[in-house]
Enzyme design. Structure first.
Site, PDB file in Angstrom:
ATOM      1  N   ARG A  37     -41.407 -27.154  47.758  1.00 55.38           N
ATOM      2  CA  ARG A  37     -41.302 -27.881  46.488  1.00 55.38           C
ATOM      3  C   ARG A  37     -42.380 -28.954  46.365  1.00 55.38           C
ATOM      4  O   ARG A  37     -42.561 -29.525  45.284  1.00 55.38           O
ATOM      5  CB  ARG A  37     -39.929 -28.533  46.367  1.00 55.38           C
ATOM      6  CG  ARG A  37     -38.754 -27.558  46.483  1.00 55.38           C
ATOM      7  CD  ARG A  37     -37.446 -28.307  46.427  1.00 55.38           C
ATOM      8  NE  ARG A  37     -37.284 -28.907  45.125  1.00 55.38           N
ATOM      9  CZ  ARG A  37     -36.735 -28.264  44.101  1.00 55.38           C
ATOM     10  NH1 ARG A  37     -36.302 -27.047  44.252  1.00 55.38           N
ATOM     11  NH2 ARG A  37     -36.646 -28.850  42.921  1.00 55.38           N
ATOM     12  N   CYS A  41     -40.355 -32.562  43.692  1.00 56.43           N
ATOM     13  CA  CYS A  41     -40.188 -32.932  45.098  1.00 56.43           C
ATOM     14  C   CYS A  41     -38.918 -32.286  45.624  1.00 56.43           C
ATOM     15  O   CYS A  41     -38.174 -31.657  44.885  1.00 56.43           O
ATOM     16  CB  CYS A  41     -40.072 -34.446  45.187  1.00 56.43           C
ATOM     17  SG  CYS A  41     -41.411 -35.293  44.331  1.00 56.43           S
ATOM     18  N   GLU A  52     -51.757 -10.980  36.295  1.00 56.60           N
ATOM     19  CA  GLU A  52     -50.996 -11.393  37.483  1.00 56.60           C
ATOM     20  C   GLU A  52     -51.862 -11.331  38.742  1.00 56.60           C
ATOM     21  O   GLU A  52     -51.830 -12.227  39.585  1.00 56.60           O
ATOM     22  CB  GLU A  52     -49.738 -10.526  37.638  1.00 56.60           C
ATOM     23  CG  GLU A  52     -48.857 -10.834  38.816  1.00 56.60           C
ATOM     24  CD  GLU A  52     -48.369 -12.268  38.914  1.00 56.60           C
ATOM     25  OE1 GLU A  52     -47.895 -12.656  39.992  1.00 56.60           O
ATOM     26  OE2 GLU A  52     -48.517 -13.033  37.935  1.00 56.60           O
ATOM     27  N   LYS A 108     -43.404 -24.721  44.455  1.00 57.72           N
ATOM     28  CA  LYS A 108     -42.701 -23.485  44.116  1.00 57.72           C
ATOM     29  C   LYS A 108     -41.946 -23.580  42.795  1.00 57.72           C
ATOM     30  O   LYS A 108     -41.957 -22.655  41.986  1.00 57.72           O
ATOM     31  CB  LYS A 108     -41.737 -23.119  45.237  1.00 57.72           C
ATOM     32  CG  LYS A 108     -40.985 -21.826  45.034  1.00 57.72           C
ATOM     33  CD  LYS A 108     -41.918 -20.648  45.040  1.00 57.72           C
ATOM     34  CE  LYS A 108     -41.260 -19.334  44.737  1.00 57.72           C
ATOM     35  NZ  LYS A 108     -42.204 -18.255  44.514  1.00 57.72           N
ATOM     36  N   HIS A 166     -66.577  -8.224  24.443  1.00 56.81           N
ATOM     37  CA  HIS A 166     -66.566  -9.311  23.454  1.00 56.81           C
ATOM     38  C   HIS A 166     -66.860 -10.662  24.098  1.00 56.81           C
ATOM     39  O   HIS A 166     -66.523 -11.708  23.549  1.00 56.81           O
ATOM     40  CB  HIS A 166     -65.214  -9.326  22.719  1.00 56.81           C
ATOM     41  CG  HIS A 166     -64.883  -7.978  22.161  1.00 56.81           C
ATOM     42  ND1 HIS A 166     -65.517  -7.439  21.055  1.00 56.81           N
ATOM     43  CD2 HIS A 166     -64.003  -7.028  22.589  1.00 56.81           C
ATOM     44  CE1 HIS A 166     -65.041  -6.228  20.812  1.00 56.81           C
ATOM     45  NE2 HIS A 166     -64.132  -5.955  21.729  1.00 56.81           N
ATOM     46  N   LYS A 220     -52.710 -14.555  41.191  1.00 58.46           N
ATOM     47  CA  LYS A 220     -52.453 -14.574  42.639  1.00 58.46           C
ATOM     48  C   LYS A 220     -53.703 -15.029  43.391  1.00 58.46           C
ATOM     49  O   LYS A 220     -53.650 -15.863  44.274  1.00 58.46           O
ATOM     50  CB  LYS A 220     -52.010 -13.189  43.142  1.00 58.46           C
ATOM     51  CG  LYS A 220     -50.632 -12.754  42.646  1.00 58.46           C
ATOM     52  CD  LYS A 220     -49.481 -13.512  43.232  1.00 58.46           C
ATOM     53  CE  LYS A 220     -49.115 -14.680  42.398  1.00 58.46           C
ATOM     54  NZ  LYS A 220     -48.004 -14.735  41.539  1.00 58.46           N
ATOM     55  N   GLU A 230     -54.413 -18.851  42.724  1.00 59.79           N
ATOM     56  CA  GLU A 230     -53.516 -19.887  43.260  1.00 59.79           C
ATOM     57  C   GLU A 230     -53.513 -19.963  44.782  1.00 59.79           C
ATOM     58  O   GLU A 230     -53.186 -21.007  45.335  1.00 59.79           O
ATOM     59  CB  GLU A 230     -52.112 -19.728  42.698  1.00 59.79           C
ATOM     60  CG  GLU A 230     -51.360 -18.498  43.059  1.00 59.79           C
ATOM     61  CD  GLU A 230     -49.969 -18.489  42.403  1.00 59.79           C
ATOM     62  OE1 GLU A 230     -49.546 -17.412  41.975  1.00 59.79           O
ATOM     63  OE2 GLU A 230     -49.351 -19.553  42.305  1.00 59.79           O
ATOM     64  N   TRP A 288     -44.202 -34.029  45.734  1.00 57.23           N
ATOM     65  CA  TRP A 288     -45.280 -33.424  44.943  1.00 57.23           C
ATOM     66  C   TRP A 288     -45.705 -34.534  43.989  1.00 57.23           C
ATOM     67  O   TRP A 288     -44.943 -34.930  43.109  1.00 57.23           O
ATOM     68  CB  TRP A 288     -44.795 -32.202  44.156  1.00 57.23           C
ATOM     69  CG  TRP A 288     -45.932 -31.421  43.572  1.00 57.23           C
ATOM     70  CD1 TRP A 288     -46.642 -30.419  44.172  1.00 57.23           C
ATOM     71  CD2 TRP A 288     -46.516 -31.563  42.258  1.00 57.23           C
ATOM     72  NE1 TRP A 288     -47.621 -29.946  43.320  1.00 57.23           N
ATOM     73  CE2 TRP A 288     -47.571 -30.630  42.141  1.00 57.23           C
ATOM     74  CE3 TRP A 288     -46.252 -32.392  41.171  1.00 57.23           C
ATOM     75  CZ2 TRP A 288     -48.353 -30.514  40.986  1.00 57.23           C
ATOM     76  CZ3 TRP A 288     -47.040 -32.282  40.017  1.00 57.23           C
ATOM     77  CH2 TRP A 288     -48.074 -31.346  39.944  1.00 57.23           C
ATOM     78  N   ASN A 305     -36.423 -37.087  42.706  1.00 58.70           N
ATOM     79  CA  ASN A 305     -37.190 -35.911  42.263  1.00 58.70           C
ATOM     80  C   ASN A 305     -37.141 -35.894  40.740  1.00 58.70           C
ATOM     81  O   ASN A 305     -36.059 -35.874  40.159  1.00 58.70           O
ATOM     82  CB  ASN A 305     -36.568 -34.623  42.812  1.00 58.70           C
ATOM     83  CG  ASN A 305     -37.160 -33.402  42.117  1.00 58.70           C
ATOM     84  OD1 ASN A 305     -38.320 -33.409  41.711  1.00 58.70           O
ATOM     85  ND2 ASN A 305     -36.342 -32.368  41.939  1.00 58.70           N
ATOM     86  N   GLY A 306     -38.288 -35.956  40.108  1.00 56.72           N
ATOM     87  CA  GLY A 306     -38.319 -35.968  38.642  1.00 56.72           C
ATOM     88  C   GLY A 306     -39.398 -36.913  38.137  1.00 56.72           C
ATOM     89  O   GLY A 306     -40.251 -37.369  38.913  1.00 56.72           O
TER      90      GLY A 306
HETATM   91  C1  AGP Z   1     -46.559 -18.053  40.522  1.00 60.20           C
HETATM   92  O1  AGP Z   1     -47.010 -17.513  41.690  1.00 60.20           O
HETATM   93  C2  AGP Z   1     -46.419 -19.501  40.532  1.00 60.20           C
HETATM   94  N1  AGP Z   1     -45.640 -19.961  41.595  1.00 60.20           N
HETATM   95  C3  AGP Z   1     -45.988 -20.090  39.204  1.00 60.20           C
HETATM   96  O2  AGP Z   1     -46.888 -19.683  38.228  1.00 60.20           O
HETATM   97  C4  AGP Z   1     -44.566 -19.696  38.753  1.00 60.20           C
HETATM   98  O3  AGP Z   1     -44.528 -18.368  38.375  1.00 60.20           O
HETATM   99  C5  AGP Z   1     -44.165 -20.574  37.562  1.00 60.20           C
HETATM  100  O4  AGP Z   1     -44.191 -21.913  37.981  1.00 60.20           O
HETATM  101  C6  AGP Z   1     -42.797 -20.204  37.021  1.00 60.20           C
HETATM  102  O5  AGP Z   1     -41.823 -20.422  37.986  1.00 60.20           O
HETATM  103  P1  AGP Z   1     -40.349 -19.832  37.768  1.00 60.20           P
HETATM  104  O6  AGP Z   1     -40.460 -18.341  37.710  1.00 60.20           O
HETATM  105  O7  AGP Z   1     -39.604 -20.303  38.973  1.00 60.20           O
HETATM  106  O8  AGP Z   1     -39.816 -20.408  36.497  1.00 60.20           O
END
Ligand code: AGP
Length: 618
Positions: free
Chosen positions: A27, A2, A491, A613, A514, A495, A498, A74, A100-101
């Site tokens: 967040r 959060c 990657e 994020k 395979h 993208k 997500e 969150w 937050n936590g």
């Molecule tokens: C990637 O687009 C995501 N936001 C997520 O996978 C991110 O890379 C992951 O949570 C790691 O975050 P960080 O690089 O801030 O540690």
């Protein structure tokens, strides 16, 4: 993960709270709320969803007060409802708290408090802390002449019973103009103003309000009043803290005319790559230099193995790093999911360096994996984008990306900057071993060409949008590459997953035979990353295998490639760059493809569902 904010001062708290929550919304955006002290009580406003909804609820004339707390959520415990939205009240409302936590022993504490007659209105672990503080306050005697001390002691008593992580801001109905902030495991910073003090989960809410910042460390607790602040450590008592200069200007936190932060950050990559290289390429010695590694050349020569660990996109750049460092420095590299490394407990030899790769510097799994390997006596280093973040503080040294704030939840410029830093680390370790002066010079020259190559690649945006139009309704997409482009495929798939919510998988192209090739049909497009290089003919064969089964093929290829043109349904051109740098260029069209497909599907590109994020809980 959060976002929390707090304000105590002489100004109207609401402006900072709402402005700060907007900056922290990446967040978590399941619900939000503020508590503003006015007329001997707190005015609590909560809403489900975005900060806009909260601002609407506050209306044109929000409560006026010079003390307040705010939260954007969150969800970890309990669904996204008003009841579960913060701030939470403790006792009969004398405690107001944002958290937050994750509190792991919340159920035990909750049962105990229910026994004592406390009434819970939410399913959250955070409400437990509020009632725990109320209970502790009840049992904490007054200290004559020091009213603040009773509240401080009560909070210390309560948090000593917590197991888990917390970033907390706490205020008291019966003790206004006073706030306590505390952290363990979750990030928390203080902003130092003139007669006003700020609390926030990271530095972004402070931009434009103060440039004096304190990064709280674990087990630290801060007491804030309009007159001043002090910081104590659980075991060491009062501590002197370092007030640092905040190196960010407000323009960086705006979209600057782009429709989305993600698109802005994709277009910032030529500049962010320049920033990652600035002052680090040493032409004279044909190597790379890093000011923060805290390693002597002798120590660097002694390194026998490197572990790269991280999560999500940062794990993908670790995979690129494995190819880069093994190729340039001939040091064995292993890449570990941070969440697995922590508990897998692998045997790690001496002379192993452990790099934690992270954009935010707050990812709980990566922080925990670094702490665990450090506890075992291994040297830990961070490749990180956020200055002063928990992972940067915890590591023995590291390399900052200097990519600037990355606000879009889908990481883009951090990935390319991480890969660029890993290439420079390969050069650094390589030049301490067998890499020749000439080869070093050549690598530096090739690195210097990167920003232009990315700028050129961005020219494919329109073409990518047309391709996106064609495949926006796919339900599954496969991404395929070999060697350095295998992690690029992973990657690209991440993208798309997500931000567009389409199921996507990345594979080494040869793996298709395979099993995954069974997924191929005329509805399932495959994205092949096939620039010229050592595996070009192999990837071509894999592409023809998919074509032979009627699968649509999108190819990322270099200009003037009639062979690819003949097989693929759509070709997106990327400039020719040395193989070891291909991931940094080839990922750009994949970022744009995901962006345009998500946009066409009406998804919220910057704040995709269920994500945040920085993932500050395990
Ligand atoms: C990637 O687009 C995501 N936001 C997520 O996978 C991110 O890379 C992951 O949570 C790691 O975050 P960080 O690089 O801030 O540690």
């Amino acid at each position: 993960m959060c976002g929390i904010v707090g304000y105590v001062g002489s100004d109207n708290a609401c402006d900072f709270l709402i402005g700060g929550l907007r900056r922290l919304e990446y967040r978590g955006y399941d619900s939000a709320g503020v508590a503003i002290y006015g007329g001997s009580t707190f005015h609590i406003t909560r809403s489900v969803g975005r900060i806009d909804a909260l601002a609407m609820q506050l209306g044109a004339v929000p409560p006026n007060g010079t003390l307040g707390l705010g939260h954007t959520r969150w969800a970890t415990h309990g669904p996204a409802t008003i009841e579960n939205a913060h701030p939470h009240l403790g006792g009969d409302g004398e405690i107001v708290l944002v958290h937050n936590g994750v509190i792991e022993n919340f159920q035990t504490l909750k049962d105990e408090l229910i026994q004592k007659g406390y009434h819970f209105v939410s399913a959250t672990d955070s409400e437990v802390i509020a009632h725990l503080v109320a209970e502790s306050l009840k049992n904490t005697p007054e200290t004559v002449g020091q009213p603040n001390l009773r509240y401080l002691n009560a909070v210390q008593g309560a948090i000593s019973r917590l197991r888990g992580t917390y970033g907390l801001a706490i205020a008291f109905r019966d003790h206004p103009n006073f706030m306590i902030a505390a952290r363990f495991g979750s990030p928390l910073v203080l902003g130092v103003g003139k007669g006003e003090y700020f609390v926030a989960s990271d530095a972004s809410p402070l931009v434009g309000r103060t440039d004096r910042i304190v990064y709280l460390a674990d087990h630290q607790i801060a007491v804030l009043t309009p007159e001043g602040f002090s910081v104590l450590h659980r075991d060491q008592g009062k501590v002197r803290v370092n007030i640092r200069q905040l190196e960010t200007d407000s323009s960086e936190a705006t979209r600057e005319g782009f429709e989305h932060y993600m698109l802005k950050e994709i277009y910032e990559q030529p500049e962010s790559i320049r920033n990652a290289m600035r002052g680090r390429l040493d032409e004279e010695n044909a190597t790379a230099v890093f000011g923060g590694l805290n390693l002597t050349p002798q120590q660097s020569r002694m390194v026998e193995r490197i572990i790269l660990t991280g999560c999500g996109t940062s794990w993908h750049s670790g995979l690129v790093g494995e190819y880069l460092i093994e190729d340039l420095a001939r040091i064995p590299v292993s890449v570990e999911y941070a969440s697995e490394l922590r508990y897998r407990n692998p045997p790690i030899e001496n002379n192993t360096l452990v790099f934690g790769i992270t954009q935010s510097g707050e990812t709980a799994d990566t922080l925990a994996a670094l702490r665990e390997t450090k506890r075992k006596g291994h040297r830990t280093l961070a490749i990180c984008n956020v200055v002063g973040s928990s992972i940067a503080q915890a590591a023995d040294g590291g390399v900052y990306l200097y990519a600037g704030p990355e606000i879009g939840v889908a990481s883009t410029k951090a990935f390319t900057s991480q890969c660029c830093v890993l290439a420079m680390l390969g050069l650094y370790f390589g030049r301490l071993r067998h890499l020749s002066f000439e080869r070093g010079k050549q690598i530096i020259e090739e690195l210097r060409q990167l920003p232009n190559a990315i700028q050129q690649t961005l020219g494919c945006n329109e073409q990518v949008r047309d391709v996106a139009q064609k495949y926006q309704n796919a339900s599954t997409v496969l991404y395929l590459g070999r060697q350095f482009n295998f992690p690029t495929a992973l990657e690209g798939a991440l993208k798309l997953k997500e931000i567009s919510y389409i199921h996507a998988e990345g594979y080494p192209a040869a793996e298709m035979k395979h099993g995954p090739i069974a997924l191929v049909d005329k509805e399932t497009p495959s994205v092949f990353i096939i620039p010229r290089g050592t595996t070009y003919t192999k990837v071509m064969a894999n592409m023809e295998e998919v074509k032979a089964r009627g699968g649509p093929v999108i190819a990322l290829a270099n200009e003037d490639d009639p062979q690819v043109q003949a097989v693929a349904d759509d070709v997106i051109h990327v400039p020719q760059v040395p193989e070891f740098l291909q991931p940094i260029v080839n990922v750009v069209p994949l970022q744009l493809l995901a962006y345009h497909i998500a946009l066409l599907r009406g998804c919220d590109v910057d704040k995709p569902r269920n994500l945040a994020k920085s993932v500050t809980v395990e």
